[in-house]
Design an enzyme around this catalytic site. Structure first.
Site, PDB file in Angstrom:
ATOM      1  N   TYR A   1      41.347  33.396  30.968  1.00  0.00           N
ATOM      2  CA  TYR A   1      41.556  33.588  32.467  1.00  0.00           C
ATOM      3  C   TYR A   1      41.327  32.313  33.197  1.00  0.00           C
ATOM      4  CZ  TYR A   1      42.762  38.361  31.580  1.00  0.00           C
ATOM      5  OH  TYR A   1      43.089  39.342  30.743  1.00  0.00           O
TER       6      TYR A   1
ATOM      7  N   ASP B   1      46.321  43.681  36.361  1.00  0.00           N
ATOM      8  CA  ASP B   1      45.708  43.203  37.881  1.00  0.00           C
ATOM      9  C   ASP B   1      46.980  42.904  38.688  1.00  0.00           C
ATOM     10  OD1 ASP B   1      43.375  45.187  37.040  1.00  0.00           O
ATOM     11  OD2 ASP B   1      41.586  44.116  37.671  1.00  0.00           O
TER      12      ASP B   1
ATOM     13  N   ARG C   1      36.444  40.642  36.347  1.00  0.00           N
ATOM     14  CA  ARG C   1      35.771  41.123  37.817  1.00  0.00           C
ATOM     15  C   ARG C   1      34.037  41.648  37.376  1.00  0.00           C
ATOM     16  NH1 ARG C   1      39.277  45.513  39.937  1.00  0.00           N
ATOM     17  NH2 ARG C   1      39.241  46.511  38.215  1.00  0.00           N
TER      18      ARG C   1
ATOM     19  N   ASP D   1      36.219  42.365  43.842  1.00  0.00           N
ATOM     20  CA  ASP D   1      37.866  41.448  44.535  1.00  0.00           C
ATOM     21  C   ASP D   1      37.706  41.184  45.403  1.00  0.00           C
ATOM     22  OD1 ASP D   1      39.044  43.577  44.883  1.00  0.00           O
ATOM     23  OD2 ASP D   1      39.965  43.442  42.657  1.00  0.00           O
TER      24      ASP D   1
END
Length: 359
Positions: free
Chosen positions: A77, A49, A182, A91
């Site tokens: 991550y 992203d 997310r 987000d």
């Protein structure tokens, strides 16, 4: 007959690990790396992203044949999570659609985070790159269109709470391909009853590559510049500078034939110097599948494999995918990576993707 198109760029093979900066799309990074290396062919190994930073392997030349295996690899991550707020995108890029008071303790958070490990079911976000009838979901979402997304099962191998300060928490996550951080964060927020969205997202690892191996685009630009400068002697640099001063004062047309030739030669030397510095950063293409078992073939078996024929390989596994190398019996011969193959039921290895040097 239609004219044959000639590919622009040079033939360069390998993998460079880029540290993507916030705000850039994965394709933006890909195109810049391709131009920096002057490569004829390049591809990335799965989108990050624009909000996210971190590890983005870029495959150049023949290495693009093996990028699909990195697409299927596990990822790691780091994410910083804002509690109490739900946004349209999950987000900080989205609009706030709901807020709730935060009334959770660290023990509450630890208990919920622990639930999101192992096999986890997710409904992909409408702001993901997943496609519906050929269109990425995020494009449909920006047009105000929402479509039904089937639930999928992903694997979360590690979901570790790094810190919690009452309003925010930090997680480190090791997961399978197709995991949406997310969505994970939003699901954790829902389970806590206080909502949540991603504030910071960074990919720490993609397949066998981690952030310690990554170069920023600024790093690559500087390395290229250094290569250009070091390629010339002091005398050559001064000559090149005088030529460009002459061009600035008049025009390229003011240069005589021998000066134009000198300009061309000096720039060619600089370009080679830059390419040499950048190429030294490339990882071999077989590092993309370093965890696969390997087989080594002799000269004859390598020849027939290159013709697309299955061959017998000594000491090969009984099934699955393998890395294939060639090495003749000559003592001084170097082992060459040929590509990847699959073990057949009869024990032979058949080629699946071969590098051009093997053909």
């Amino acid at each position: 007959m239609p004219r044959r198109r000639h590919s622009r760029g040079r033939s360069v093979d390998g993998i460079v690990i880029v540290d993507k900066f916030k705000g850039a799309s994965s394709n933006d990074v890909l195109q810049r790396v391709k131009r920096l290396f002057g490569a004829a062919k390049a591809g990335h190994t799965g989108s990050l992203d624009p909000l996210a930073t971190g590890v983005l392997p870029i495959c150049l030349g023949e290495a693009t044949k093996f990028s699909q295996f990195l697409l299927e690899s596990n990822k790691s991550y780091y994410t910083q999570v804002q509690l109490g707020v739900k946004t349209t995108t999950g987000d900080t890029e989205g609009e706030i659609i709901e807020e709730r008071p935060i009334q959770v303790t660290r023990s509450d958070v630890e208990a919920v985070v622990a639930r999101f490990q192992g096999s986890v079911k997710q409904v992909p976000s409408m702001y993901s790159a997943l496609k519906h009838k050929g269109q990425p979901l995020y494009k449909l979402a920006r047009e105000g269109i929402e479509v039904e997304r089937p639930m999928r099962t992903v694997s979360i191998f590690r979901n570790e709470l790094v810190s919690f300060d009452g309003n925010q928490l930090e997680l480190e996550v090791d997961c399978s391909k197709g995991t949406y951080i997310r969505t994970l964060v939003e699901d954790i927020g829902d389970a806590l009853g206080c909502l949540a969205h991603v504030k910071v997202l960074r990919r720490l690892k993609a397949g066998p590559y981690d952030q310690a191996q990554a170069y920023s685009l600024d790093d690559l630009e500087q390395i290229k510049h250094t290569g250009m400068v070091r390629a010339l002697t002091i005398d050559q640099s001064e000559r090149l500078e005088r030529l460009y001063e002459q061009i600035d004062e008049a025009s390229r047309d003011s240069l005589e034939e021998h000066q134009l030739q000198m300009l061309k030669e000096l720039n060619s030397v600089r370009k080679r110097g830059a390419n040499n510095m950048l190429d030294a950063l490339l990882l071999p293409m077989d590092t993309a599948i370093v965890d696969w078992p390997e087989v080594t073939l002799g000269a004859n078996a390598s020849f027939y494999l290159a013709q697309g024929q299955p061959v017998l390989a000594p000491k090969s596994p009984t099934n699955g995918n393998v890395r294939i190398y060639s090495q003749s019996e000559a003592p001084a011969s170097e082992r060459r990576f040929l590509g990847v193959g699959e073990i057949l039921d009869d024990g032979r290895v058949t080629p699946r993707r071969l590098v051009s040097s093997a053909l």
